[in-house]
Design an enzyme around this catalytic site. Structure first.
Site, short mmCIF file in Angstrom:
data_model
loop_
_atom_site.label_atom_id
_atom_site.label_comp_id
_atom_site.label_asym_id
_atom_site.label_seq_id
_atom_site.Cartn_x
_atom_site.Cartn_y
_atom_site.Cartn_z
N GLY A 123 0.93 50.41 -127.19
CA GLY A 123 0.52 51.52 -128.05
C GLY A 123 0.84 51.27 -129.51
N ALA A 124 0.84 52.39 -130.31
CA ALA A 124 0.95 52.30 -131.77
C ALA A 124 -0.07 51.27 -132.27
CB ALA A 124 2.37 51.94 -132.21
N HIS A 174 -4.60 44.96 -132.46
CA HIS A 174 -5.01 45.36 -131.10
C HIS A 174 -6.53 45.50 -131.02
CE1 HIS A 174 -0.81 47.16 -131.19
NE2 HIS A 174 -0.76 46.39 -130.12
N GLY A 219 -2.65 38.50 -128.40
CA GLY A 219 -2.57 38.00 -129.76
C GLY A 219 -1.78 36.70 -129.84
N LYS A 254 -0.08 35.86 -132.33
CA LYS A 254 1.17 36.11 -133.04
C LYS A 254 2.36 35.99 -132.08
CE LYS A 254 2.73 40.32 -134.11
NZ LYS A 254 4.12 40.40 -133.59
N GLN A 272 5.00 34.45 -125.94
CA GLN A 272 4.55 35.41 -124.91
C GLN A 272 3.25 34.91 -124.27
OE1 GLN A 272 4.57 39.86 -125.12
NE2 GLN A 272 2.43 39.61 -125.66
N SER A 318 3.22 46.62 -134.45
CA SER A 318 3.63 48.02 -134.37
C SER A 318 5.01 48.20 -134.99
CB SER A 318 3.65 48.48 -132.91
OG SER A 318 2.40 48.19 -132.33
O1 PAF Z 1 2.54 42.32 -126.54
C1 PAF Z 1 2.81 43.45 -126.08
O2 PAF Z 1 2.45 44.47 -126.61
C2 PAF Z 1 3.66 43.54 -124.81
O3 PAF Z 1 4.63 42.55 -124.77
C3 PAF Z 1 2.81 43.53 -123.54
C4 PAF Z 1 2.06 42.23 -123.36
C5 PAF Z 1 1.83 44.70 -123.56
C6 PAF Z 1 3.72 43.71 -122.31
O4 PAF Z 1 4.43 44.90 -122.35
#
Ligand code: PAF
EC number: 6.3.2.1
Length: 280
Positions: free
Chosen positions: A30-31, A36, A146, A148, A152, A185
């Site tokens: 969110g945010a 996004h 992303g 960025k 992840q 965010s």
């Molecule tokens: O990148 C994010 O916003 C979070 O780490 C994700 C991938 C939604 C997992 O909670």
């Protein structure tokens, strides 16, 4: 746009959408910002329907104060997604994702503890676990993340490969403000002074890229970053990690193949990250 709060509701929404073609997924906390929305646009370009999840995942926060401070703006987020033509949103509560008795975790063991994972112990385990759940719940064909959040993205690619999850993963370039700050965010929580200081990260990354392009080594690039960030008293460097983009192994010496530079720094109580991939 269908707003679903339970696993059954989103599964049934996706089953209906699937009748018209493939489904793309964008997972968020969110945010929402333009970064996004770039993920949503990339998913829309490739798929008949797009599903977005909004869930502030407690298991990826080490510090309860950081979780409590994470911005929540569900109404504004839903309006943005509806205006963008998103087909369905999954907005569960924590008990829907972690029901009582829940005990299974997903952990890309080595990768999750390295680099930024060493600064935020347990963070990538929380991300891997929730993303696996969201993939299984949504049953989409592809998911968009992303660049960025470079590590992840690597962790998610790794878990999809290791667990044979039938979904394709797409990285989308980082969206930046005019002064170079990567959209996040977390930027909402910066004080005006820290917000003005934060583009130092992007400047440091660009200078590091120049160092490498002019024949410098990975170690030279790290030193360039450290020197530039040190000129900003509001920034406290937390990590500079430079990896071979192909396999996320630590890069050393003069690069001969693409490398990724990951940077994290603290501004007040806000930890920001940024990243740049460099082709030598
Ligand atoms: O990148 C994010 O916003 C979070 O780490 C994700 C991938 C939604 C997992 O909670």
């Amino acid at each position: 746009m269908q707003v679903c709060r339970t696993v059954d509701e989103i599964r049934s929404a996706v089953a209906t959408l699937r009748a018209n073609g493939s489904v793309g997924l964008v997972t968020t906390m969110g945010a929402l910002h333009a970064g996004h929305m770039a993920l949503v646009a990339a998913a829309q370009a490739d798929h008949a329907a797009v599903v977005v999840t909004i869930f502030v995942n407690p298991t990826q926060f080490g510090d309860p104060a950081d979780l409590a401070a994470y911005p929540r703006r569900d109404d504004a987020d839903l309006a943005l997604l509806a205006a963008a033509g998103v087909d369905a949103v999954f907005l569960p509560d924590a008990a829907a994702i972690y029901p009582p008795g829940d005990q299974t975790i997903v952990d890309a063991v080595t990768l999750a503890q390295a680099y930024h994972g060493a600064v935020r112990p347990g963070h990538f385990r929380g991300v891997a676990t929730v993303v696996t759940k969201l993939f299984n719940i949504a049953g989409a064909d592809a998911a968009y993340f992303g660049e960025k959040d470079y590590q992840q993205l690597a962790v998610i690619r790794q878990l999809v490969r290791d667990l044979f999850v039938p979904i394709s993963i797409h990285g989308v370039p980082t969206v930046r403000d005019g002064d170079g700050l990567a959209l996040s965010s977390r930027n909402l929580r910066l004080t005006p002074g820290d917000r003005a200081a934060a583009p130092i990260l992007h400047r440091a990354l660009r200078a590091a890229a120049d160092t490498v392009r002019h024949g410098g080594t990975v170690e030279d690039a790290a030193q360039t970053i450290a020197e530039i960030v040190a000129t900003e008293p509001r920034a406290t460097l937390r990590g500079i990690d430079i990896v071979n983009a192909a396999d996320f192994s630590p890069a050393t010496g003069a690069p001969t193949a693409p490398i990724g530079i990951m940077l994290s720094a603290q501004f007040g109580d806000v930890l920001l990250i940024d990243q740049k991939e460099i082709l030598p």
